[in-house]
Design a protein around this motif. Sequence first.
Motif, PDB file in Angstrom:
ATOM      1  N   THR A 162      33.014 -25.742 -22.201  1.00  0.00           N
ATOM      2  CA  THR A 162      34.189 -25.248 -22.940  1.00  0.00           C
ATOM      3  C   THR A 162      34.908 -26.377 -23.664  1.00  0.00           C
TER       4      THR A 162
ATOM      5  N   TYR B 193      34.350 -16.624 -24.836  1.00  0.00           N
ATOM      6  CA  TYR B 193      34.899 -15.552 -24.010  1.00  0.00           C
ATOM      7  C   TYR B 193      34.270 -15.556 -22.618  1.00  0.00           C
TER       8      TYR B 193
ATOM      9  N   THR C 112      33.207 -18.153 -20.834  1.00  0.00           N
ATOM     10  CA  THR C 112      33.801 -19.176 -19.959  1.00  0.00           C
ATOM     11  C   THR C 112      35.259 -18.806 -19.626  1.00  0.00           C
ATOM     12  N   SER C 113      35.956 -18.274 -20.632  1.00  0.00           N
ATOM     13  CA  SER C 113      37.330 -17.833 -20.377  1.00  0.00           C
ATOM     14  C   SER C 113      37.356 -16.729 -19.317  1.00  0.00           C
ATOM     15  N   HIS C 114      36.356 -15.878 -19.391  1.00  0.00           N
ATOM     16  CA  HIS C 114      36.261 -14.752 -18.467  1.00  0.00           C
ATOM     17  C   HIS C 114      36.153 -15.243 -17.014  1.00  0.00           C
TER      18      HIS C 114
ATOM     19  N   GLY D  38      40.543 -21.561 -19.548  1.00  0.00           N
ATOM     20  CA  GLY D  38      41.064 -20.294 -20.036  1.00  0.00           C
ATOM     21  C   GLY D  38      41.887 -20.452 -21.305  1.00  0.00           C
ATOM     22  N   GLN D  39      42.737 -21.477 -21.324  1.00  0.00           N
ATOM     23  CA  GLN D  39      43.620 -21.671 -22.481  1.00  0.00           C
ATOM     24  C   GLN D  39      42.852 -22.049 -23.741  1.00  0.00           C
TER      25      GLN D  39
ATOM     26  N   ALA E 218      39.347 -21.792 -24.358  1.00  0.00           N
ATOM     27  CA  ALA E 218      38.094 -21.120 -24.726  1.00  0.00           C
ATOM     28  C   ALA E 218      38.244 -20.028 -25.777  1.00  0.00           C
ATOM     29  N   THR E 219      39.400 -19.368 -25.823  1.00  0.00           N
ATOM     30  CA  THR E 219      39.520 -18.249 -26.763  1.00  0.00           C
ATOM     31  C   THR E 219      40.482 -18.530 -27.918  1.00  0.00           C
TER      32      THR E 219
ATOM     33  N   PHE F  78      45.111 -16.795 -23.569  1.00  0.00           N
ATOM     34  CA  PHE F  78      44.588 -16.602 -22.213  1.00  0.00           C
ATOM     35  C   PHE F  78      45.469 -15.658 -21.402  1.00  0.00           C
TER      36      PHE F  78
ATOM     37  N   ARG G   9      43.773 -12.477 -19.790  1.00  0.00           N
ATOM     38  CA  ARG G   9      43.661 -12.320 -18.341  1.00  0.00           C
ATOM     39  C   ARG G   9      44.318 -11.022 -17.882  1.00  0.00           C
TER      40      ARG G   9
END
Lengths: 64, 322
Positions: B64, B100, B102-104, B126-127, B129-130, B137, B141
Amino acid sequence: MTTAIKQLFYWMPFLFGIGFIAPLIAQMLEYWQVSAPWGLSPVMFGLLIGAPWGLYATLRGRWL
Amino acid sequence: MNEMTTLQPAVALAPGAGDAPAIPLGAGNELDAHTRRTLLQQERAIARKYTSDPKKMWPYTVITLGCFALWLAFWPLGMMDVLPLWVGFIASTVFAAGGYITSHEAMHSNIGRPGTKERFWNEAVGQVATIILIFPFSMARMMHLHHHYYTNDPEKDPDYTDAAPGKYSAWYKTWLNRQPGVDGSIHHYKRILERIGTPAAKAALRDTMILQLGSMAFFFAMAWSGYAMEVALLWWLPRHIGLSYIRFWLSWAPHHPRTGTGRYDNTRVFKTWIGHYLSMGMQYHVVHHLYPEVPNHLTRYAYREMKPLLEARGVDCSALKD
């Protein structure tokens, strides 16, 4: 404040037409060395497409 | 004697999983309470084997942050004509869609559980990756966890707007739902967050507003500075293609036809010609909904072990032999 932001998002497609699509069209014309019709400058031609298109998207709720 | 050995006799109670039981048992809800409980214990034992170990999840973090750094580097490299924009476009599109995934994992705290030293990296992934998707994020989430709580509920599942009768209409809908006047995708998420109204929901709405306005300001400033093509090929188009790809493969494909709301029928097992990696592991999405703590790259292996148990529960696993 909330109303102002909601209005800003409501008009965002129109702003997007002017702020992004218009210069994108102008730069695409220049990149492919295509002249704008009616003797317009590339930017004017871009605005002529981008602004009404953005307005259409704002009012109709869809870009196409 | 280990746990699985202890539970072996119960496997025989599952239809088609060994010797036939003395009294024929149906599948799914027709199973008696004892069998259901035993199957659940076995399922959990398998899930525990594949539950994410944050100490082994570092590749998600490296990928990421590495991809994000590359994407940032594409801008000056593209603007100086060092990097062909078409190369940046292809890579950015892969980063947008892949981000998405990795964020997932971060949404489910699989990279770092709360209160652990890995938590920082979970939140960082999370912050970051998208960002290409212009999808914060906090919103991602909350909406994804809502999707888990209310899967396929027409009113409460935030992703229900992806429902479509067929794959072509599903692809079309991925575009339609993003239109300014259509109540789908992020517009639908905003409406749900407003309805939830908690401090976390308000924070998610605020983050969304900041990211959307910030990205639009960047788009406009760059475009009027002569870099509209760079914006189009490094961000705007990759975002749209990435969002459509994600919506189709991560939402429509594993949940079609979105009729089941139960634990074992709110997803479907399917097989696609594009394969495991291009479908982002979604063929085994049933495992994810049952056990979100199993990371994406391990759902295939967990599925293989769980398959007899899932079939005993009435899940149609015929599409995937392994």
